[in-house]
Design an enzyme around this catalytic site. Structure first.
Site, PDB file in Angstrom:
ATOM      1  CB  CYS A   1     -12.238 -10.385  28.044  1.00  0.00           C
ATOM      2  SG  CYS A   1     -11.299  -8.883  27.608  1.00  0.00           S
ATOM      3  CG  ASP A   2     -14.332 -12.107  31.110  1.00  0.00           C
ATOM      4  OD1 ASP A   2     -14.398 -12.533  29.825  1.00  0.00           O
ATOM      5  OD2 ASP A   2     -13.364 -11.561  32.241  1.00  0.00           O
TER       6      ASP A   2
ATOM      7  CB  CYS B   1     -11.563  -7.005  30.202  1.00  0.00           C
ATOM      8  SG  CYS B   1     -11.366  -7.068  28.025  1.00  0.00           S
TER       9      CYS B   1
END
Ligand code: NAP
Length: 307
Positions: free
Chosen positions: A134-135, A131
Site C-alpha cells: 500500500c505505502d 502494508c
C-alpha cells in the site's frame, strides 16, 4: 429474523452489504471494534482501481458504506460478543442483545500486529505502516526500516528496495522464522542491511506528526543509538479476528477461517469474506472481491432454501 448479517465494516463487509442490499436482502452490518477496517488506518490509497488521483483510505471505506446505505443496508455500531451457530436460525449477541439470522457473512478482518509503542501508534499513517504494497511507493529514494523476522518482513523488505534508497531490517533475535528461500533472497539483496538482536523502543517525531527516525537497542550489548528513517514498516504478523467463533467455525492454527471453496466456511449458511480467511493477498480490492463473492453465495443459498 434477518436474511443476512454481515460481521465487519471494512472493504469486504461493505462490498457484501452493497451486493446483498441490491439483491433486496436488507442486510444488517455490524461495524465492529475497528469500524472501517484497516483502510481507516491508512492515508492515501493509490492502487484501488477507479481513482486515478488516489483516495484517502477512510474516505474510500466511508463511500462504500454510503453506497450500501443508499440501497438499504443497515449499520449497527457495536461488536458481536457471542455467537451460536449450532442450530438454525443462527444467533448473534451484539453487545448484549441477541439477533437471529438465516445467513452470516464473516468479514471481521485481521488486525495488523503492532509493536505497541505509543509513538508508533501515534504515527500510523504518517510514516508508520503495516502494508508495503500500500505505502511503499511513498518512500522513493527514502530511508526505510522494516521490523520482523518472518516471511512477511523478508517479502516487504525485498519489495521496498524497489523504492527506498536503503532498507534496514530489524529483528529481535539472531534466528529468523522466515523460510530459507525468503531469507536468502533478502540476505543477497545489497540494498538490505540486517540488524538482528535489535529492537526499536521509540519512533521519532510525534511532535512533527511525521516519522523522522527511531531509537534502537541491541539486546545483546545493550548499545542504544538513533537512526534516521522516513518509512517505518511493521511486519510482525496479523491476527485474524475470529476469537468469538472459536469452536464454531473451523480455523487453521493461526485462527484464519478455513475456506471450503468459494466463500463457504465449514458451516452451511455461514460465509467468509476478506482478510479473516486470506493470509496471502490482504488488499482492499481482493477483500472487496471476496465480499462480492460471499454476497452472491448468500443470495443463491437463500433462493435455494426458498426465501
Ligand atoms: P510470522 O511468521 O508469525 O513472523 C512474525 C515475526 O515478527 C517473527 O519473526 C517474530 O519474531 C516477529 N515479532 C512478533 N511480535 C514481535 C514484537 N512484538 N516485536 C518484534 N518482533 C516481533 O508472521 P508473518 O511473517 O506475517 O507470516 C505469517 C504467515 O504467512 C507465515 O506462515 C508465513 O510463512 C506466511 N507468509 C508467506 C509468504 C510467502 O510465502 N510469500 C509471505 C508472507 C507471509 P520471533 O521470531 O522472535 O517470534
Amino acid at each position: 429474523m434477518r436474511n443476512v448479517v454481515i460481521i465487519g465494516s471494512g472493504c469486504a463487509g461493505n462490498t457484501a452489504a452493497i451486493y446483498t442490499a441490491r439483491a433486496n436482502l436488507s442486510p444488517l452490518v455490524i461495524s465492529g471494534h475497528e469500524a472501517g477496517g484497516q483502510l481507516s488506518l491508512t492515508t492515501l490509497v493509490e492502487n484501488f482501481p477507479g481513482f486515478p488521483e488516489g483516495i484517502n483510505g477512510p474516505d474510500l471505506v466511508e463511500n462504500m458504506k454510503l453506497q450500501a446505505q443508499h440501497f438499504g443496508a443497515e449499520y449497527l455500531h457495536g461488536a458481536v460478543i457471542d455467537t451460536d451457530f449450532s442450530g438454525r436460525p443462527f444467533r448473534l449477541n451484539i453487545e448484549g442483545e441477541w439477533i437471529e439470522t438465516r445467513t452470516v457473512i464473516v468479514a471481521s478482518g485481521a488486525s495488523a500486529r503492532w509493536l505497541g509503542l505509543e509513538s508508533e501508534q501515534k504515527l500510523i499513517g504518517h510514516g508508520v505502516s503495516s502494508c508495503a504494497t500500500c505505502d511503499g511507493f511513498f518512500y522513493r529514494q527514502k530511508k526505510i526500516m522494516v521490523i520482523g523476522g518472518g516471511d512477511s518482513a523478508m517479502e516487504e523488505a525485498n519489495f521496498l528496495t524497489r523504492f527506498g534508497s536503503e532498507v534496514t531490517l530489524v529483528h529481535r533475535r539472531e534466528e529468523f522464522r522466515a523460510s530459507k528461500i525468503m531469507l536468502d533472497r533478502a540476505r543477497h539483496n545489497p540494498k538490505i542491511k540486517f540488524l538482528p538482536n535489535t529492537v526499536v523502543d521509540h519512533v521519532f517525531d510525534v511532535s512533527q506528526n511525521l516519522v523522522t527516525g527511531v531509537r534502537l537497542r541491541n539486546l545483546k550489548t545493550d548499545q542504544v543509538w538513533e537512526q534516521d528513517v522516513d518509512g517505518f514498516f511493521v511486519a510482525i504478523g496479523h491476527i485474524p479476528n475470529t476469537k468469538i467463533f472459536k469452536g464454531q467455525i473451523e480455523t487453521d492454527p493461526d485462527g484464519y477461517i478455513i475456506s471450503k471453496g468459494g466463500a463457504r466456511t465449514g458451516v452451511t449458511g455461514i460465509f467468509h469474506a476478506g482478510d479473516v480467511q486470506d493470509r496471502t493477498y490482504r488488499q482492499a480490492i481482493t477483500a472487496s472481491g471476496a465480499g462480492c463473492m460471499a454476497a452472491i453465495e448468500v443470495e443463491r443459498y437463500l433462493e435455494a432454501e426458498g426465501h
